[in-house]
Scaffold this active site. Structure first.
Site, PDB file in Angstrom:
ATOM      1  N   HIS A 100       2.799  -8.793  -4.241  1.00 48.56           N
ATOM      2  CA  HIS A 100       3.126  -8.372  -5.734  1.00 48.56           C
ATOM      3  C   HIS A 100       4.963  -7.102  -4.968  1.00 48.56           C
ATOM      4  O   HIS A 100       5.314  -7.156  -4.370  1.00 48.56           O
ATOM      5  CB  HIS A 100       2.587  -7.388  -6.644  1.00 48.56           C
ATOM      6  CG  HIS A 100       1.853  -6.225  -5.716  1.00 48.56           C
ATOM      7  ND1 HIS A 100       2.931  -4.784  -5.534  1.00 48.56           N
ATOM      8  CD2 HIS A 100       1.004  -5.833  -5.036  1.00 48.56           C
ATOM      9  CE1 HIS A 100       2.376  -3.848  -4.342  1.00 48.56           C
ATOM     10  NE2 HIS A 100       1.488  -4.785  -3.777  1.00 48.56           N
ATOM     11  N   CYS A 114      -1.702  -5.349   0.278  1.00 53.37           N
ATOM     12  CA  CYS A 114      -1.053  -6.011  -0.642  1.00 53.37           C
ATOM     13  C   CYS A 114      -0.058  -6.483   0.115  1.00 53.37           C
ATOM     14  O   CYS A 114       0.466  -5.791   1.336  1.00 53.37           O
ATOM     15  CB  CYS A 114      -0.983  -6.080  -1.816  1.00 53.37           C
ATOM     16  SG  CYS A 114      -2.163  -6.113  -2.912  1.00 53.37           S
TER      17      CYS A 114
END
Length: 414
Positions: A100, A114
């Site tokens: 992301h 992440c």
């Protein structure tokens, strides 16, 4: 395969030459190196994009392994970390790992697990990919290389009337289907055949294949089916050890004079049961197939030298030509991090100090897939189809709505 417009993303600027792409984004391969904090996008043998990234910091490490994009959202808020914004989110696990956008990508591990991407690159990568695109996360960087081996599948597409493309007289052509032309095969009219003409589309969803060792679930499913065939009602062959299955096992053991106490699925019991059912030796390997995030089928296969590790390998089919019945395969070998307890459970002997990990070719040499299984898989083979080989089998991240997810390292090395 239609190629993407060549795209270059400079590590410092994270800008792309174009945001318009052709082809199937599900056939891309994305490689993330935690050691170099870098991301590289491959389309076959071409690098189409690169960027710096920021992976998980100590205590919140990004897992290493073989993943695929499960979900895409232009804007998402974290369910775990105070609704933190995650624009251009591409989910890799349902437990919270994703690619992301972030306004903080410092080229060193800084996330909560992440893979953070610079803003412009996150948007461009989102536009390149489709659900199902593979993401391989490793410690040290690895580069996919061509693989040629007889064990790898080659496509063959069935047509109406039971013919395969390799057997029919074909006239190649293309049609327009959405954003891109699709290869088709036209079967010429034949007065002697009830099938006058057929069209075969090359745009088939890729299949995901896992080759691994048989676990207790697969063995128990066989046991349940064989016991029921022999007159010992073991219930539904679901791989679960319930009361009815235990009763059927003990009934068979009493019939054969075997001990009913202690371990249930003993090697002696399995050997006798397979012999009674006329099945030969118990199989040691399993092949599982998924398509569009759903299980399709699975079957037993043979693995030679089972005391040796298979290793962890990943190969993907590119340049799939249904008319020619050919595909090119590109693969990598990942670290195979098996604990002593896991090796003991799987019957793997600890390698000698000077013994190297098995190569992909060496592992493929040891795998024998029945012709009936090949005939079932090869008509399903499309661009971006892949094979994962792993000792550890189905992990907890593989479930409903996922491809096969293989986690090779949960915590960073050292």
């Amino acid at each position: 395969m239609l190629k993407y417009l060549h795209v270059v993303c400079l590590l410092s600027a994270t800008t792309l030459a174009s945001e318009s792409f052709a082809g199937d984004g599900g056939s891309l391969q994305i490689y993330v190196s935690k050691a170099e904090q870098s991301l590289t996008v491959y389309d076959g043998d071409q690098v189409v994009a690169t960027s710096h990234v920021s992976t998980g910091k100590p205590g919140h490490s990004t897992p290493s392994g073989i993943f695929s994009i499960l979900e895409k959202r232009r804007y998402h808020e974290s369910n775990l970390y105070s609704n933190a914004p995650m624009p251009w989110m591409q989910r890799l696990t349902w437990s919270g790992v994703a690619l992301h956008e972030s306004n903080s990508v410092p080229s060193y591990p800084a996330s909560h697990g992440c893979v953070r991407l610079p803003r412009a690159f996150a948007k461009a990568l989102y536009q390149m990919t489709e659900r199902g695109a593979h993401v391989i996360i490793t410690d040290e960087p690895i580069v996919p290389a061509p693989v040629r081996h007889a064990a790898l599948f080659q496509p063959r597409r069935p047509v109406a009337g039971g013919q395969f493309l390799s057997d029919a007289e074909l006239r190649p052509s293309t049609i327009e289907a959405g954003r891109r032309p699709v290869q088709v095969a036209m079967v010429e009219k034949d007065a002697t055949s009830p099938v006058q003409s057929s069209e075969v589309f090359a745009d088939v969803p890729p299949v995901r294949i896992l080759i691994t060792r048989r676990g207790q679930r697969e063995t128990l499913m066989d046991v349940q089916a064989m016991l029921t065939d022999l007159g010992f009602d073991a219930g539904i062959a679901d791989g679960y050890l319930g009361r009815q299955t235990i009763s059927a096992i003990n009934g068979y053991k009493r019939w054969k004079g075997l001990e009913t106490k202690g371990e249930i699925l003993t090697p002696e019991f399995l050997g006798r049961l397979y012999a009674s059912a006329g099945k030969g030796e118990p199989p040691l390997g399993q092949i599982m197939v998924r398509q569009q995030f759903k299980p399709v089928f699975e079957a037993a296969i043979a693995i030679a030298d089972p005391q040796k590790p298979l290793g962890t390998h990943f190969v993907e089919a590119t340049h799939v030509d249904l008319l020619a019945g050919s595909a090119e395969w590109r693969g990598v070998t990942l670290e195979n991090n098996l604990s002593n307890a896991t090796m003991k459970r799987l019957g793997i002997e600890a390698p000698a100090a000077d013994e190297t990990a098995p190569t992909l070719a060496q592992t493929l040499d040891r795998i024998s897939i029945p012709d009936a299984v090949r005939r079932k898989i090869e008509p399903m083979l499309g661009e971006g189809s892949s094979i994962t080989i792993s000792d550890s089998g189905i992990g907890p991240e593989t479930g409903d709505g996922t491809d096969f997810i293989t986690v090779t390292r949960k915590v960073p090395r050292g």
